[in-house]
Enzyme design. Structure first.
Site, PDB file in Angstrom:
ATOM      1  N   HIS A 138      43.280  35.780  42.120  1.00 48.90           N
ATOM      2  CA  HIS A 138      42.606  34.490  42.312  1.00 48.90           C
ATOM      3  C   HIS A 138      43.595  33.349  42.549  1.00 48.90           C
ATOM      4  O   HIS A 138      43.201  32.279  43.018  1.00 48.90           O
ATOM      5  CB  HIS A 138      41.675  34.176  41.132  1.00 48.90           C
ATOM      6  CG  HIS A 138      42.366  33.772  39.864  1.00 48.90           C
ATOM      7  ND1 HIS A 138      42.612  34.646  38.833  1.00 48.90           N
ATOM      8  CD2 HIS A 138      42.866  32.583  39.453  1.00 48.90           C
ATOM      9  CE1 HIS A 138      43.216  34.006  37.840  1.00 48.90           C
ATOM     10  NE2 HIS A 138      43.387  32.754  38.198  1.00 48.90           N
ATOM     11  N   SER A 167      48.039  31.614  35.003  1.00 49.06           N
ATOM     12  CA  SER A 167      47.547  32.846  35.613  1.00 49.06           C
ATOM     13  C   SER A 167      48.648  33.543  36.409  1.00 49.06           C
ATOM     14  O   SER A 167      49.306  32.924  37.236  1.00 49.06           O
ATOM     15  CB  SER A 167      46.368  32.548  36.536  1.00 49.06           C
ATOM     16  OG  SER A 167      45.270  32.087  35.810  1.00 49.06           O
ATOM     17  N   ASP A 225      41.983  41.820  39.366  1.00 53.65           N
ATOM     18  CA  ASP A 225      42.473  40.475  39.644  1.00 53.65           C
ATOM     19  C   ASP A 225      44.000  40.454  39.727  1.00 53.65           C
ATOM     20  O   ASP A 225      44.646  39.526  39.230  1.00 53.65           O
ATOM     21  CB  ASP A 225      41.975  39.483  38.583  1.00 53.65           C
ATOM     22  CG  ASP A 225      42.201  38.028  39.013  1.00 53.65           C
ATOM     23  OD1 ASP A 225      42.334  37.793  40.235  1.00 53.65           O
ATOM     24  OD2 ASP A 225      42.275  37.154  38.138  1.00 53.65           O
TER      25      ASP A 225
END
Length: 391
Positions: free
Chosen positions: A132, A235, A162
């Site tokens: 993402h 992230s 992811d």
């Protein structure tokens, strides 16, 4: 009687006097007691405080761990063009709520940048990050720890975990050390390193709150839960142990919008390594699929099953899929896949996904209380919608 009392008083005065003299001597010569005990072969007394200090092995500082891991963590800046339509809002509040607004002029494009982190896992320039972070980006720039900037090429991405793999061209890259996943325990101290809110290299500390955390019943993936602070921009960054070894890739958090605090998740390094290898080899991840959905085995009073029943109960069978062709039915309880016991639905998902498409595997279990077994030939798992989490 008076004579005895006088004798006791005389002895008491000399004892008090002796203790006072010993106290004064110990103040003037602090080590005299140890020297006398050593001379007469007596052991020195051990204090509780000394014992408790000797038992602890926790470092006073985690600076060495950070120094080992931080150079391998990079900042990622993913740029993409976004098309937007200018709107003219209605003056009437009711119409605004119902319709929002009317298009005003032609659509226009603007450049949008998303921030994230990544981890250098190979001297060849491979960088692990979250999908993402770089999704739909047309330009990806990587800022290294030493200030160098490199343009990154997308090697492959996997929406289900992811994860994404980038490749940069640079010399003398610091590669992170990877920990043994089997050694991870709940309660271990961990450090999250990344680029939260664009602040560049930032380290937060916490513990492993849980391992094997399942976030979706339809996914074979599990996560490490941690209370180390993870914020937007973390992230794709590193979750490392107290030795500075990579144990996970920080991927998501459940934030204050859900009235939660200190609940973050990282992809275990063992799972990430498997995805990394497949993405480098073929650009995508291949998983085995049985063509069935399942849940925990319900325990009813008249079921005849033990209170701690294990396995997975089939809730749906996809028409024409491997399970349907093998004769597996809804309500079947699956107990073994090949030589392995099925502990829970998530356990069956992991076994199933780890097998290659085309593999033939024996499934055994119970149907209406009677044992059965069948052979299932797995196919490739179709794309799945990833679990949505606040990040």
């Amino acid at each position: 009687m008076k004579h005895a009392a006088g004798t006791l008083a005389f002895i008491a005065r000399f004892v008090v006097l002796g203790l006072a003299v010993a106290f004064v001597i110990s103040l003037i010569w602090p080590g005299v007691g140890d020297r006398l005990r050593s001379r007469f072969g007596l052991a020195a007394p051990t204090t509780t405080a000394a014992t408790s200090i000797s038992r602890t092995s926790d470092p006073v500082s985690y600076a060495d761990a950070v120094a080992r891991a931080a150079p391998s963590v990079v900042n990622i800046y993913a740029n993409k063009l976004v098309t937007e339509q200018a709107l003219r809002m209605y003056s009437d509040p009711v119409l605004q709520r119902l319709f929002g607004g009317q298009p005003a002029g032609p659509a226009y494009k603007r450049r949008e940048q998303s921030l994230g982190s990544g981890v250098i896992v190979s001297s060849q320039g491979y960088v692990l990050t979250n999908n993402h972070v770089i999704a739909n980006a047309d330009d990806i720039q990587v800022l290294l720890y030493d200030g160098r900037v490199a343009k990154a090429k997308l090697i492959g991405a996997d929406m289900e975990t992811d994860l994404a793999v980038l490749k940069i061209e640079a010399n003398n890259l610091p590669v992170i050390s990877i920990a043994d996943q089997r050694a991870i325990r709940t309660g271990d101290v961990v450090l999250a390193i990344g680029n939260p809110l664009g602040l560049n290299q930032t380290v937060t500390m916490g513990i492993v709150s849980a391992i094997g955390r399942q976030l979706s019943s339809s996914s074979p993936e599990d996560f490490i839960q941690t209370d180390a602070a993870i914020n937007p921009g973390n992230s794709g960054g590193a979750l490392v142990n107290a030795a500075g070894e990579l144990i996970g890739i920080n991927t998501s958090l459940i934030g204050k919008a859900a009235n939660a605090e200190g609940i973050g998740f990282a992809i275990p390094v063992g799972n990430a390594k498997k995805v990394l290898d497949q993405l480098i080899e073929s650009g995508h991840v291949v998983r085995g699929w049985m063509g069935a959905d399942y849940t925990f085995v319900p325990i009813a009073a008249d079921s005849g099953l033990p209170a701690a029943a294990r396995g997975a109960q089939v809730t749906d069978v996809y028409p024409g899929g491997p399970a349907a062709q093998a004769g597996i039915q809804i309500h079947d309880i699956l107990l073994r896949i090949g030589p392995d016991d099925i502990v829970a639905p998530a356990d069956l998902r992991r076994h199933e996904a780890a097998l290659k498409p085309g593999s033939k595997i024996e499934i055994s279990g119970l149907r209406n209380g009677s044992p059965f077994r069948t052979q299932v030939t797995l196919t490739e798992r179709p794309p799945q919608t990833p679990t949505a989490l606040v990040d």
